[in-house]
Design an enzyme around this catalytic site. Sequence first.
Site, mmCIF file in Angstrom:
data_model
loop_
_atom_site.group_PDB
_atom_site.id
_atom_site.type_symbol
_atom_site.label_atom_id
_atom_site.label_comp_id
_atom_site.label_asym_id
_atom_site.label_seq_id
_atom_site.Cartn_x
_atom_site.Cartn_y
_atom_site.Cartn_z
ATOM 1 N N ARG A 21 1.011 -1.214 -0.149
ATOM 2 C CA ARG A 21 0.225 -0.017 0.158
ATOM 3 C C ARG A 21 1.224 1.316 -0.205
ATOM 4 N NH1 ARG A 21 -2.156 3.189 4.531
ATOM 5 N NH2 ARG A 21 -4.126 4.461 4.090
ATOM 6 N N HIS A 68 -2.719 10.566 0.692
ATOM 7 C CA HIS A 68 -2.218 10.725 2.178
ATOM 8 C C HIS A 68 -1.811 11.322 2.715
ATOM 9 C CE1 HIS A 68 -0.970 7.024 5.188
ATOM 10 N NE2 HIS A 68 -0.491 8.100 5.806
ATOM 11 N N GLU A 87 -7.298 8.164 6.606
ATOM 12 C CA GLU A 87 -7.904 8.894 7.751
ATOM 13 C C GLU A 87 -8.336 10.283 7.440
ATOM 14 O OE1 GLU A 87 -4.378 8.674 9.908
ATOM 15 O OE2 GLU A 87 -4.420 6.460 10.679
ATOM 16 N N ASN A 97 -7.229 1.708 10.419
ATOM 17 C CA ASN A 97 -5.821 1.908 11.237
ATOM 18 C C ASN A 97 -5.782 1.844 12.099
ATOM 19 O OD1 ASN A 97 -4.996 2.563 7.442
ATOM 20 N ND2 ASN A 97 -4.897 4.344 8.902
ATOM 21 N N TYR A 112 -4.538 1.662 16.110
ATOM 22 C CA TYR A 112 -2.433 1.538 17.092
ATOM 23 C C TYR A 112 -3.114 1.374 18.569
ATOM 24 C CZ TYR A 112 0.126 3.044 12.603
ATOM 25 O OH TYR A 112 -0.465 3.691 11.150
ATOM 26 N N GLU A 168 -2.732 -0.213 8.319
ATOM 27 C CA GLU A 168 -1.991 -0.014 9.157
ATOM 28 C C GLU A 168 -1.813 -0.547 10.650
ATOM 29 O OE1 GLU A 168 -1.224 4.819 9.472
ATOM 30 O OE2 GLU A 168 -0.865 4.428 7.321
HETATM 31 C C1 GBH Z 1 -1.058 6.833 11.226
HETATM 32 O O1 GBH Z 1 -1.853 8.182 11.979
HETATM 33 C C2 GBH Z 1 -0.533 7.412 10.040
HETATM 34 O O2 GBH Z 1 -1.844 7.396 8.466
HETATM 35 C C3 GBH Z 1 0.465 7.220 9.034
HETATM 36 O O3 GBH Z 1 0.846 7.995 8.219
HETATM 37 C C4 GBH Z 1 1.483 7.705 10.656
HETATM 38 O O4 GBH Z 1 2.602 7.349 10.115
HETATM 39 C C5 GBH Z 1 1.083 6.242 11.508
HETATM 40 O O5 GBH Z 1 -0.329 6.759 11.183
HETATM 41 C C6 GBH Z 1 1.968 6.559 13.139
HETATM 42 O O6 GBH Z 1 1.932 7.387 13.521
HETATM 43 O O7 GBH Z 1 -2.019 9.796 21.749
HETATM 44 O O8 GBH Z 1 -2.810 7.332 22.292
HETATM 45 O O9 GBH Z 1 -4.099 9.066 22.326
HETATM 46 C C7 GBH Z 1 -1.592 7.980 13.221
HETATM 47 C C8 GBH Z 1 -3.262 8.763 13.637
HETATM 48 C C9 GBH Z 1 -4.868 9.763 15.739
HETATM 49 C C10 GBH Z 1 -3.339 7.589 15.881
HETATM 50 C C11 GBH Z 1 -3.653 9.652 16.283
HETATM 51 C C12 GBH Z 1 -2.802 7.933 17.336
HETATM 52 C C13 GBH Z 1 -4.223 8.935 19.520
HETATM 53 C C14 GBH Z 1 -2.955 8.189 20.181
HETATM 54 N N1 GBH Z 1 -3.491 8.628 15.346
HETATM 55 N N2 GBH Z 1 -3.872 8.446 18.207
HETATM 56 S S1 GBH Z 1 -3.116 8.701 21.586
#
Ligand code: GBH
Length: 457
Positions: free
Chosen positions: A77, A121, A166, A294, A296, A361
Amino acid sequence: MSERRFPENFVWGAATAAYQIEGAARDDGRGDSIWDTFSRTPGKVFAGHTGDVACDHYHRYADDVALMAELGLAAYRFSVAWPRIRPDGTGPVNPRGLDFYDRLTDALLDRGIDPIITLYHWDLPQTLQDRGGWTSRETAEHFADYALAVHARLGDRVHTWTTLNEPWCSAYLGYGNGVHAPGEQDAGSAFRAVHHLLLGHGLAARALRAAGARTIGITLNPADVAPADPGSAADAAAVRLVDGLQNRIFLDPLTGAGYPADVLEHVARMVEPTFVREGDEKVIAAPLDLLGINYYSPTYVAGRPDGAGSSAYPGTEGAVEFLPAAGPVTEMGWQIEPAGLTRLLERIATDYPGLPLMITENGGAFPDDTRLPDGDGRIDDADRIAYLDGHLRAAHEAISRGVDLRGYLVWSLLDNFEWAEGYRKRFGIVHVDYLDQRRTPKSSARWYQEVISRNGL
Ligand code: GBH
């Protein structure tokens, strides 16, 4: 530990984004994007880092594709940089910009790797920002034109097209709290941006469909929102509000239900939503073949009836407290909780049935791999392996509970430009030495290679 096999045809891959890896910011007629402007503005990005060179992928793509093949990736991707294709956002197509993605696509197909395109992006042409960016309705129309220009060149070989990555980040971080480009701080602008991003998605999806694109999707960063205290009514209200502003504001209109009434009511307290015109919701509800997710970390919230809460969300007006991470965190400070992924996938499958899902992601930055490769060239990123292993088990759990999950793409193939954090945070399964651009697969890359070859854990 018991073996976990994934479904046949499960897609294993990795993801990147143009501004984070390509470099070559002035090559072959590329125009500036809002991230060029933002990163060149002192104080916006850690240590003044920019994407001018990044991983120099623009010149090294052939080696990078060879590396992907070595790891056994079935899919890759990547995003297309709008300002390479239309340097000023609207004018004539720049064929030299398209040539790069043409070469990249052919290199991938030569190795049997399926290209998955992200059209946006975050690198909006600066000239369009000068005319209002995503707060302006015209940007949505220009986006659809740009999408068609890319499809006209690659549509004979690329079958999976995702529009936006996103839009929550583009709108809320770009126009709401200003942490991302273009750095605006206005709740009303953030909601205008949400709508025009969704409209741009719908217009592009419709145009791509008419042009013959096979699989059309969008990638979101929906949150698994949970209450600090499951017994608290105030916390339940906070969950509802954040779920509305992060999840339902995108998922409901995308799947044909229109904007949720409670969300519209909330938005109307900050800005008169006259930018939502009749017929827009129908455009936004263009049929979807794939929803990219995505994930995390989980999100825990508490209600603050006293209005003293912290908030990353435009206009929650102190009504919500975002809990600090509890337990283990990544180098970004993000809480590590694989079970949140299972909950999120199940929730989406339940509330928005019939949508094939893909994890577009998932991954982490970890402190153990900020070191350069040691003497024998090994980088042992055990933390990353544990993170990926946990999240793959969580994904597998969702599949076993009936979720239609089609694939998993690790973020990221390479260490790269981590937006406001610059190069100091490394998400790659492959280490990049920014002094000589040497690539070194970390232990996690070898581990992932094994997972792929076994189709399981
Ligand atoms: C992605 O965004 C992006 O698509 C990518 O480009 C980027 O490199 C990758 O993630 C890594 O950052 O602070 O605990 O409340 C991630 C978007 C939005 C994920 C905010 C974490 C907050 C977590 N992020 N979110 S917290």
